[in-house]
Motif scaffolding. Structure first.
Motif, PDB file in Angstrom:
ATOM      1  N   GLY A 108       0.804  -1.213   0.000  1.00  0.00           N
ATOM      2  CA  GLY A 108       0.000   0.000   0.000  1.00  0.00           C
ATOM      3  C   GLY A 108       0.838   1.264   0.000  1.00  0.00           C
ATOM      4  O   GLY A 108       0.552   2.210  -0.747  1.00  0.00           O
ATOM      5  N   VAL A 109       1.897   1.297   0.822  1.00  0.00           N
ATOM      6  CA  VAL A 109       2.756   2.482   0.884  1.00  0.00           C
ATOM      7  C   VAL A 109       3.466   2.699  -0.449  1.00  0.00           C
ATOM      8  O   VAL A 109       3.579   3.832  -0.934  1.00  0.00           O
ATOM      9  CB  VAL A 109       3.757   2.347   2.038  1.00  0.00           C
ATOM     10  CG1 VAL A 109       4.817   3.441   1.967  1.00  0.00           C
ATOM     11  CG2 VAL A 109       3.036   2.429   3.375  1.00  0.00           C
ATOM     12  N   THR A 110       3.940   1.620  -1.056  1.00  0.00           N
ATOM     13  CA  THR A 110       4.612   1.745  -2.354  1.00  0.00           C
ATOM     14  C   THR A 110       3.679   2.329  -3.410  1.00  0.00           C
ATOM     15  O   THR A 110       4.050   3.252  -4.150  1.00  0.00           O
ATOM     16  CB  THR A 110       5.124   0.372  -2.817  1.00  0.00           C
ATOM     17  OG1 THR A 110       6.050  -0.142  -1.851  1.00  0.00           O
ATOM     18  CG2 THR A 110       5.833   0.488  -4.160  1.00  0.00           C
ATOM     19  N   LEU A 111       2.468   1.810  -3.481  1.00  0.00           N
ATOM     20  CA  LEU A 111       1.514   2.320  -4.470  1.00  0.00           C
ATOM     21  C   LEU A 111       1.108   3.763  -4.180  1.00  0.00           C
ATOM     22  O   LEU A 111       1.022   4.592  -5.093  1.00  0.00           O
ATOM     23  CB  LEU A 111       0.271   1.430  -4.499  1.00  0.00           C
ATOM     24  CG  LEU A 111       0.437   0.037  -5.110  1.00  0.00           C
ATOM     25  CD1 LEU A 111      -0.837  -0.776  -4.955  1.00  0.00           C
ATOM     26  CD2 LEU A 111       0.813   0.149  -6.587  1.00  0.00           C
ATOM     27  N   GLY A 112       0.842   4.068  -2.917  1.00  0.00           N
ATOM     28  CA  GLY A 112       0.394   5.415  -2.572  1.00  0.00           C
ATOM     29  C   GLY A 112       1.446   6.471  -2.834  1.00  0.00           C
ATOM     30  O   GLY A 112       1.148   7.529  -3.422  1.00  0.00           O
ATOM     31  N   ILE A 113       2.678   6.215  -2.416  1.00  0.00           N
ATOM     32  CA  ILE A 113       3.736   7.199  -2.620  1.00  0.00           C
ATOM     33  C   ILE A 113       4.101   7.291  -4.098  1.00  0.00           C
ATOM     34  O   ILE A 113       4.370   8.390  -4.620  1.00  0.00           O
ATOM     35  CB  ILE A 113       4.960   6.838  -1.764  1.00  0.00           C
ATOM     36  CG1 ILE A 113       4.615   6.995  -0.275  1.00  0.00           C
ATOM     37  CG2 ILE A 113       6.151   7.706  -2.121  1.00  0.00           C
ATOM     38  CD1 ILE A 113       5.763   6.696   0.649  1.00  0.00           C
ATOM     39  N   ALA A 114       4.113   6.168  -4.800  1.00  0.00           N
ATOM     40  CA  ALA A 114       4.414   6.190  -6.230  1.00  0.00           C
ATOM     41  C   ALA A 114       3.377   7.008  -6.990  1.00  0.00           C
ATOM     42  O   ALA A 114       3.712   7.788  -7.892  1.00  0.00           O
ATOM     43  CB  ALA A 114       4.465   4.762  -6.767  1.00  0.00           C
ATOM     44  N   ALA A 115       2.105   6.851  -6.624  1.00  0.00           N
ATOM     45  CA  ALA A 115       1.053   7.615  -7.285  1.00  0.00           C
ATOM     46  C   ALA A 115       1.228   9.110  -7.043  1.00  0.00           C
ATOM     47  O   ALA A 115       1.088   9.929  -7.960  1.00  0.00           O
ATOM     48  CB  ALA A 115      -0.314   7.151  -6.794  1.00  0.00           C
ATOM     49  N   ALA A 116       1.547   9.491  -5.795  1.00  0.00           N
ATOM     50  CA  ALA A 116       1.733  10.905  -5.482  1.00  0.00           C
ATOM     51  C   ALA A 116       2.952  11.473  -6.195  1.00  0.00           C
ATOM     52  O   ALA A 116       2.951  12.638  -6.621  1.00  0.00           O
ATOM     53  CB  ALA A 116       1.878  11.087  -3.972  1.00  0.00           C
ATOM     54  N   TYR A 117       3.992  10.675  -6.348  1.00  0.00           N
ATOM     55  CA  TYR A 117       5.211  11.146  -7.001  1.00  0.00           C
ATOM     56  C   TYR A 117       5.044  11.245  -8.515  1.00  0.00           C
ATOM     57  O   TYR A 117       5.503  12.207  -9.144  1.00  0.00           O
ATOM     58  CB  TYR A 117       6.375  10.208  -6.668  1.00  0.00           C
ATOM     59  CG  TYR A 117       7.689  10.626  -7.292  1.00  0.00           C
ATOM     60  CD1 TYR A 117       8.489  11.585  -6.664  1.00  0.00           C
ATOM     61  CD2 TYR A 117       8.137  10.071  -8.482  1.00  0.00           C
ATOM     62  CE1 TYR A 117       9.691  11.982  -7.224  1.00  0.00           C
ATOM     63  CE2 TYR A 117       9.341  10.457  -9.048  1.00  0.00           C
ATOM     64  CZ  TYR A 117      10.116  11.419  -8.422  1.00  0.00           C
ATOM     65  OH  TYR A 117      11.302  11.808  -8.979  1.00  0.00           O
ATOM     66  N   LEU A 118       4.367  10.258  -9.110  1.00  0.00           N
ATOM     67  CA  LEU A 118       4.230  10.232 -10.562  1.00  0.00           C
ATOM     68  C   LEU A 118       3.257  11.298 -11.055  1.00  0.00           C
ATOM     69  O   LEU A 118       3.515  11.980 -12.049  1.00  0.00           O
ATOM     70  CB  LEU A 118       3.758   8.849 -11.018  1.00  0.00           C
ATOM     71  CG  LEU A 118       4.735   7.694 -10.787  1.00  0.00           C
ATOM     72  CD1 LEU A 118       4.075   6.362 -11.116  1.00  0.00           C
ATOM     73  CD2 LEU A 118       6.003   7.885 -11.622  1.00  0.00           C
ATOM     74  N   GLY A 119       2.120  11.416 -10.372  1.00  0.00           N
ATOM     75  CA  GLY A 119       1.126  12.404 -10.771  1.00  0.00           C
ATOM     76  C   GLY A 119       0.466  12.066 -12.101  1.00  0.00           C
ATOM     77  O   GLY A 119       0.704  11.011 -12.704  1.00  0.00           O
ATOM     78  N   GLY A 120      -0.377  12.971 -12.562  1.00  0.00           N
ATOM     79  CA  GLY A 120      -1.001  12.828 -13.870  1.00  0.00           C
ATOM     80  C   GLY A 120      -1.940  11.648 -13.982  1.00  0.00           C
ATOM     81  O   GLY A 120      -2.611  11.253 -13.019  1.00  0.00           O
ATOM     82  N   ARG A 121      -1.965  11.037 -15.153  1.00  0.00           N
ATOM     83  CA  ARG A 121      -2.881   9.947 -15.420  1.00  0.00           C
ATOM     84  C   ARG A 121      -2.538   8.694 -14.626  1.00  0.00           C
ATOM     85  O   ARG A 121      -3.432   7.940 -14.217  1.00  0.00           O
ATOM     86  CB  ARG A 121      -2.875   9.616 -16.919  1.00  0.00           C
ATOM     87  CG  ARG A 121      -3.447  10.725 -17.795  1.00  0.00           C
ATOM     88  CD  ARG A 121      -3.466  10.303 -19.245  1.00  0.00           C
ATOM     89  NE  ARG A 121      -4.065  11.344 -20.087  1.00  0.00           N
ATOM     90  CZ  ARG A 121      -4.199  11.235 -21.403  1.00  0.00           C
ATOM     91  NH1 ARG A 121      -3.753  10.132 -22.028  1.00  0.00           N
ATOM     92  NH2 ARG A 121      -4.758  12.217 -22.094  1.00  0.00           N
ATOM     93  N   GLY A 174      -2.173  10.457   0.559  1.00  0.00           N
ATOM     94  CA  GLY A 174      -2.517  11.752   1.130  1.00  0.00           C
ATOM     95  C   GLY A 174      -1.319  12.436   1.774  1.00  0.00           C
ATOM     96  O   GLY A 174      -1.091  13.640   1.573  1.00  0.00           O
ATOM     97  N   ALA A 175      -0.546  11.657   2.541  1.00  0.00           N
ATOM     98  CA  ALA A 175       0.622  12.240   3.206  1.00  0.00           C
ATOM     99  C   ALA A 175       1.702  12.624   2.198  1.00  0.00           C
ATOM    100  O   ALA A 175       2.314  13.691   2.301  1.00  0.00           O
ATOM    101  CB  ALA A 175       1.185  11.245   4.222  1.00  0.00           C
ATOM    102  N   ALA A 176       1.944  11.768   1.199  1.00  0.00           N
ATOM    103  CA  ALA A 176       2.980  12.047   0.205  1.00  0.00           C
ATOM    104  C   ALA A 176       2.589  13.222  -0.688  1.00  0.00           C
ATOM    105  O   ALA A 176       3.453  14.000  -1.103  1.00  0.00           O
ATOM    106  CB  ALA A 176       3.230  10.806  -0.645  1.00  0.00           C
ATOM    107  N   SER A 177       1.305  13.365  -0.995  1.00  0.00           N
ATOM    108  CA  SER A 177       0.863  14.501  -1.808  1.00  0.00           C
ATOM    109  C   SER A 177       1.123  15.818  -1.082  1.00  0.00           C
ATOM    110  O   SER A 177       1.497  16.826  -1.704  1.00  0.00           O
ATOM    111  CB  SER A 177      -0.626  14.362  -2.138  1.00  0.00           C
ATOM    112  OG  SER A 177      -0.858  13.220  -2.933  1.00  0.00           O
ATOM    113  N   ALA A 178       0.917  15.812   0.243  1.00  0.00           N
ATOM    114  CA  ALA A 178       1.190  17.016   1.029  1.00  0.00           C
ATOM    115  C   ALA A 178       2.684  17.314   1.065  1.00  0.00           C
ATOM    116  O   ALA A 178       3.095  18.483   1.016  1.00  0.00           O
ATOM    117  CB  ALA A 178       0.645  16.854   2.440  1.00  0.00           C
ATOM    118  N   GLU A 179       3.507  16.282   1.146  1.00  0.00           N
ATOM    119  CA  GLU A 179       4.955  16.483   1.199  1.00  0.00           C
ATOM    120  C   GLU A 179       5.539  16.819  -0.168  1.00  0.00           C
ATOM    121  O   GLU A 179       6.560  17.506  -0.260  1.00  0.00           O
ATOM    122  CB  GLU A 179       5.640  15.215   1.740  1.00  0.00           C
ATOM    123  CG  GLU A 179       5.254  14.848   3.159  1.00  0.00           C
ATOM    124  CD  GLU A 179       5.700  15.880   4.177  1.00  0.00           C
ATOM    125  OE1 GLU A 179       6.767  16.492   3.979  1.00  0.00           O
ATOM    126  OE2 GLU A 179       4.977  16.077   5.170  1.00  0.00           O
TER     127      GLU A 179
END
Length: 293
Positions: A108-121, A174-179
């Protein structure tokens, strides 16, 4: 000049201000300890079918069995010493909860942070899949997967991870998007650092406080979910009795007065889950700046 207090020492000083949280932590530690030492302190190995005597089945607490020792919590329908079965059941329940929680945390952490870092589609796709999964109750998803995969520890862990990783992913995102939009991340991205170093050394450490709280809660949820699946007969096999299967074994005898077969494993399960949740609540209060006094 005053010496600055270490973060761990400061955290413990705040934690022990709550006597309820400290008592809950002691209960969790004791239950983990007796679970680990079950082969040494349990009067019987409930997995060894050769040592079970059917004439000792469904005996009340305090009964002295054919083995010469007292069954302080009675016996179940198979003649197993209930105290021994609970100690071994605690081992399995804790093992399933911790292993499933660890895998769910990693995925879950890998997917969540990767999504926040990659952005876009790519972010939109990952998070829509996770949101879709969160729309289904965890028990329903775990029940379907367990029914498809069958009984066994690996199958059960797979079902628990599939039902819980989305909670970690949503929190991590949520946390990674804020950071992600903060100056220190922008400064790290402006240097020729690889993406994985920016994620794991800069973003992830600052996302850990809420993730630790979620991990504490989800371990308790995984234990409860495993007990539910075992109670329904799609969890672990009967040769490896967890607390859920022990409760199920005695459910049919509740109205006949043999309450101890289900009540005592149920009390152990409730005590474990409540204690973990109380510890998690205290950690949540400490890492949430809005709740600090």
């Amino acid at each position: 000049m005053m010496r600055k207090e270490a973060p761990i020492a400061r955290f413990w000083d705040e934690f022990r201000e709550s006597r309820i949280a400290v008592a809950a932590l002691v209960v969790v530690a004791l239950m983990i300890g007796v679970a680990l030492l079950a082969p040494l302190i349990a009067p019987q190995n409930p997995y060894d079918l050769a040592n079970l005597v059917l004439s000792d089945a469904r005996r009340p607490p305090g009964y002295v069995g054919s083995g010469g020792y007292t069954h302080w919590l009675g016996t179940d329908a198979q003649g197993r010493d209930l105290l021994s079965a609970i100690l071994y059941g605690l081992r399995i329940s804790l093992q399933m909860g911790l292993v499933a929680g660890a895998f769910a945390f990693a995925i879950g952490v890998t997917l969540g942070i990767a999504a926040a870092y990659l952005g876009g589609r790519r972010e939109a796709f990952i998070m829509r899949v996770i949101d879709l999964q969160l729309a289904f109750p965890a028990i329903l998803l775990a029940l379907v997967i367990s029914a498809l995969l069958g009984q066994g520890k690996a199958q059960l862990v797979t079902a628990l991870v599939a039902a819980q990783y989305a909670y970690f992913a949503r929190t991590a995102h949520g946390a990674a998007s804020a950071e992600r939009g903060k100056d220190y991340v922008e400064a790290a991205l402006s240097t020729p650092l690889p993406a994985r170093q920016v994620i794991w050394r800069h973003i992830l450490p600052n996302c850990l406080p809420p993730l630790i709280v979620v991990a504490t809660v989800q371990v308790a949820n995984a234990i409860a979910l495993e007990a539910t699946l075992s109670f329904l007969g799609v969890g672990l096999p009967v040769t490896e009795p967890s607390l859920g299967s022990l409760i199920a074994n005695g459910f049919q005898y509740m109205l006949s007065g043999r309450y101890w077969i289900s009540i005592y494993p149920g009390l152990a399960l409730i005590l474990l889950i409540v204690a973990i949740n109380l510890v998690g609540d205290q950690i949540r209060d400490q890492v949430n700046p809005r709740l600090k006094r």
